[in-house]
Design a protein around this motif. Structure first.
Motif, PDB file in Angstrom:
ATOM      1  N   TYR A   1       3.055   8.149  -7.283  1.00 20.13           N
ATOM      2  CA  TYR A   1       2.359   7.186  -8.147  1.00 20.13           C
ATOM      3  C   TYR A   1       0.873   7.545  -8.256  1.00 20.13           C
ATOM      4  CZ  TYR A   1       0.199   2.827  -9.685  1.00 20.13           C
ATOM      5  OH  TYR A   1      -0.548   1.902 -10.344  1.00 20.13           O
ATOM      6  N   THR A   2       0.234   7.813  -7.117  1.00 20.54           N
ATOM      7  CA  THR A   2      -1.172   8.223  -7.131  1.00 20.54           C
ATOM      8  C   THR A   2      -1.324   9.478  -7.979  1.00 20.54           C
ATOM      9  OG1 THR A   2      -1.172   7.539  -4.814  1.00 20.54           O
ATOM     10  CG2 THR A   2      -3.181   8.561  -5.652  1.00 20.54           C
ATOM     11  N   ARG A   3      -0.415  10.408  -7.781  1.00 19.69           N
ATOM     12  CA  ARG A   3      -0.490  11.659  -8.527  1.00 19.69           C
ATOM     13  C   ARG A   3      -0.329  11.415 -10.021  1.00 19.69           C
ATOM     14  NH1 ARG A   3       3.084  17.020  -7.195  1.00 19.69           N
ATOM     15  NH2 ARG A   3       3.032  17.846  -9.312  1.00 19.69           N
ATOM     16  N   GLY A   4       0.595  10.508 -10.370  1.00 20.34           N
ATOM     17  CA  GLY A   4       0.814  10.179 -11.778  1.00 20.34           C
ATOM     18  C   GLY A   4      -0.427   9.562 -12.406  1.00 20.34           C
TER      19      GLY A   4
ATOM     20  N   VAL B   1       0.867  -1.172   0.000  1.00 19.84           N
ATOM     21  CA  VAL B   1       0.000   0.000   0.000  1.00 19.84           C
ATOM     22  C   VAL B   1       0.906   1.225   0.000  1.00 19.84           C
ATOM     23  CG1 VAL B   1      -1.734   1.299   1.284  1.00 19.84           C
ATOM     24  CG2 VAL B   1      -1.823  -1.202   1.240  1.00 19.84           C
ATOM     25  N   VAL B   2       0.808   2.042  -1.041  1.00 19.31           N
ATOM     26  CA  VAL B   2       1.678   3.216  -1.098  1.00 19.31           C
ATOM     27  C   VAL B   2       1.009   4.442  -0.489  1.00 19.31           C
ATOM     28  CG1 VAL B   2       3.021   2.399  -3.059  1.00 19.31           C
ATOM     29  CG2 VAL B   2       0.982   3.802  -3.465  1.00 19.31           C
ATOM     30  N   GLU B   3      -0.318   4.380  -0.404  1.00 17.05           N
ATOM     31  CA  GLU B   3      -1.037   5.530   0.116  1.00 17.05           C
ATOM     32  C   GLU B   3      -2.446   5.092   0.504  1.00 17.05           C
ATOM     33  OE1 GLU B   3      -1.016   8.932  -2.484  1.00 17.05           O
ATOM     34  OE2 GLU B   3      -1.719  10.147  -0.815  1.00 17.05           O
ATOM     35  N   SER B   4      -2.969   5.611   1.619  1.00 18.34           N
ATOM     36  CA  SER B   4      -4.345   5.286   1.987  1.00 18.34           C
ATOM     37  C   SER B   4      -4.958   6.441   2.761  1.00 18.34           C
ATOM     38  CB  SER B   4      -4.388   4.006   2.837  1.00 18.34           C
ATOM     39  OG  SER B   4      -3.876   4.256   4.133  1.00 18.34           O
ATOM     40  N   GLY B   5      -6.288   6.465   2.804  1.00 18.01           N
ATOM     41  CA  GLY B   5      -6.985   7.510   3.535  1.00 18.01           C
ATOM     42  C   GLY B   5      -8.342   7.788   2.931  1.00 18.01           C
TER      43      GLY B   5
END
Lengths: 338, 323
Positions: free
Chosen positions: B251-254, B234-238
């Motif tokens: 990565y999410t931003r990309g 998990v690279v980002e969560s919320g």
């Protein structure tokens, strides 16, 4: 349109008749329950694509967009109507394709590349057969096209299984381009790719169009990608074009009730809780192409349908400059037949 | 905030292949509250589906859950004996798969296979079981559900088949449904219908959902929280909308930047270079570093999970916060 069309489809229709086995024919003859209805996949479609233009062809599964794409590419002969490239028939009297100037890129680069042939041979085969390059010079020729689609020319000696989905789609594009086409029919070219790879292929198609002056017929169910890449869009429903117009105007103010419903169904990227609007999805499902509804094929799901819609099929008529819609709402209303 | 229904901690699922160990899921932690919709987002090979399968003990050899815990209603599903897990699977936690054609048994009528699913967990008469099936079919918006009980899967459209699969998953009113790309194979208009119906079902029944998908737009209106996965982590969560509005991980931003509708038509899309790495040969350190425009020498070491403001991220160079 100021630019003369490079590709034109004139009243194209395609019917698929069921192929009956001997057993089926005997069963049908003695009154058995055998499916003998034909599928009218494409009905009376006329379209033209200007040189250097990208025409997006949008619709849901079973609407006939891929069949229409195959007919436009000359891979399949229409049941009636004609496809012309610069005024010349794409398919000759012998029922065979007579030009290499239209090429196709298919959806699934895992199925469209021969797994037993190296990438180099895959790319060289067509151009050698059609005299675009000699076998001796083919290595440099292939390298040039691989380089153009962003692949290392040394990959020519590899086999398809050594590549990722995005790379395979680049190879499929290079194979089509190596035939030096003027028109590229792209049938869902990014649908099977990962999100981060889709953008790469979209960018590649944009670049190739700029550099080679290509014309695209871009078939997709993805309204976001079509909006990005196309100058004009045609919306298909059950074998017919129901709306055709410049991309931005069509997306901003769709005229046909189906286009309106389809655009409203596209999931939007919501980044604020206050944008979490409820929407009413379009009711029902696409009827079977085996038994399309009479009149306007969309009337069974249309919020505006009236008596005229089940009785009379609306023609695709210009409603404004450069815009055409097949809907009775714009030609005297849905109540009584004109 | 209510106590979590599901708590996954440090889950690791590896596949022991001849070519080497594939760390498909490597240290994934998250929790799901009752009634919460959690989106598990990632591209192919990110480990999102294997995470879902691991929760239900559906990972086949050569794959195996090699570490971590999955606490659900007071039990650890990782160490639970198979017969006990079977009483939970399909009853308390159920699953909806991408391909409803493969989910449904082609030689059984809808009613018969629903009855089997009922009887797997309850001793009940055929009549009462079919009544349950009927109620479940009408809950998922199937018109004329009584006649559908006698239909075979091939007689239904793709959208109807997926609705039947969802109806089977909801038969026992589970506390949690894991849905793996349930609308990916469907047409846009049918996808919109099913998402609309799912949102209603969740609201009415209080069922929690883990919605596994590659499609940011689909989860953006459906999920309360999302987890973005890349290369097994998990690279980002919320909270969903916060993450999509202000992504921290490059990565999410990309991914967000490359969405066509967020760009003016006709221009080159901002693209993430390269492709997803092979899980057999991950770079040391951050697995996204080779494709990342913000990577520095620091990224050769694995970033730790950081958290704050109700979200987590795993990046040496998080975006949108002062360094």
């Amino acid at each position: 349109m100021s630019v003369p069309p490079i590709l034109s489809l004139d009243a194209v229709s395609k019917r698929f008749d069921p192929r009956l086995t001997l057993g089926d024919r005997i069963a049908a003859a003695i009154g058995g329950d055998v499916e003998t209805r034909a599928v009218q996949a494409v009905r009376d479609v006329s379209l033209s694509v200007a040189k250097g233009e990208t025409l997006g062809l949008v619709g849901e599964s079973g609407c006939g967009k891929s069949t229409l794409g195959r007919i436009a590419a000359g891979i399949m002969a229409p049941t009636s109507g004609a496809v012309r490239l610069d005024g010349e028939p794409v398919i000759g009297a012998d029922g065979r394709k007579h030009t290499t100037r239209i090429q196709t890129v298919f959806q699934d680069p895992f199925a469209s590349l021969n797994p037993r042939i190296t990438v180099g041979d895959t790319l060289a085969e067509g151009p050698i057969a059609h005299g675009l390059v000699t076998a001796g010079a083919s290595r440099a020729y292939v390298a040039e096209w691989l380089d153009l689609v962003g692949l290392d020319p040394s990959y020519a000696s590899r086999y398809p299984h050594q590549f990722s989905g995005g790379q395979r789609q680049r190879i499929a594009i290079a194979r089509a381009l190596a035939m030096k086409p003027d028109v590229l029919v792209c049938d869902e070219p990014v649908a099977s790719l990962d999100v981060s790879i889709q953008a790469q292929i979209v960018n590649l198609l944009l670049k190739l169009k700029r550099e080679l002056g290509l014309t695209y017929l871009f078939i997709s169910h993805d309204l976001g990608v079509v909006r990005h890449i196309s100058e004009r869009v045609a919306i298909m429903y059950l074998g017919r074009i129901v709306e055709l117009g410049p991309t931005l105007r069509l997306y901003e103010s769709p005229e046909h009730p189906y286009t309106q419903a389809l655009l409203a169904s596209v999931p939007r990227l919501v980044t604020s809780d206050s944008d979490l609007a409820e929407f009413r999805p379009i009711a029902g499902e696409i009827p079977s192409p085996l038994a399309p509804p009479p009149g306007c094929a969309f009337h069974t799901r249309c919020l505006h349908a009236g008596p005229r819609c089940s009785a009379e099929s609306p023609a695709l008529l210009a409603t404004r400059t450069g815009r055409a819609t097949a809907c009775h709402l714009y030609t005297g209303g849905v109540e009584k037949a004109a | 905030m209510s106590a979590p229904l599901l708590e996954v901690e440090n889950l690791a699922t590896h596949f022991f292949t001849r070519a080497g160990v594939v760390r498909a899921v490597d240290g994934v932690s998250f929790s799901v509250r009752p009634g919460q919709v959690v989106g598990l987002v990632g591209e192919s090979g990110s480990g999102k589906s294997v995470t879902g399968y691991s929760l239900l003990g559906l990972v086949d050899p050569p794959g195996r859950v090699v570490g971590g815990s999955i606490r659900f209603e007071g039990q650890d599903l990782v160490t639970l004996p198979p017969d006990r897990l079977r009483t939970i699977r399909g009853r308390r936690i159920s699953m909806v798969f991408q391909d409803a054609t493969a989910t449904l048994n082609p030689v059984l009528s809808v009613g018969d296979q629903m009855l089997l699913a009922v009887k797997a967990h309850e001793s009940i008469s055929d009549k009462a079981g079919l009544a349950l099936a009927l109620a479940s079919l009408s809950r998922v918006g199937i018109p004329d559900p009584a006649s559908r009980l006698n239909a075979y899967p091939h007689q239904l459209s793709g959208g109807m088949r997926q609705r039947v699969a969802i109806a089977i998953a909801l038969l026992h009113r589970p506390a949690l449904v894991i849905a793996d790309e349930p609308t990916t194979a469907l047409d846009v208009s049918v996808q919109a219908q099913i998402i609309h119906e799912m949102r209603e079902l969740v609201r009415v029944s209080g069922t929690a959902v883990i919605w596994i998908t590659h499609d940011l737009a689909t989860v953006s209106s459906l999920a309360d929280d999302i987890l973005v996965m890349y290369a097994g982590r998990v690279v980002e969560s919320g909270p969903t909308r916060t993450i999509l509005r202000e992504p921290r991980h490059p990565y999410t931003r990309g991914l967000l930047d490359s969405v066509p509708s967020r760009n003016p038509p006709g221009v080159d899309l901002p693209q993430i270079p390269g492709s997803t790495p092979s899980l057999l040969s991950l770079p040391p350190g951050c697995p996204f570093a080779p494709r990342c425009g913000f990577a520095t020498g620091l990224c050769a070491t694995m970033p730790a999970v950081e958290n704050g403001e109700g979200r987590t991220w795993r990046c040496h160079h998080p975006q949108g916060i002062a360094a």
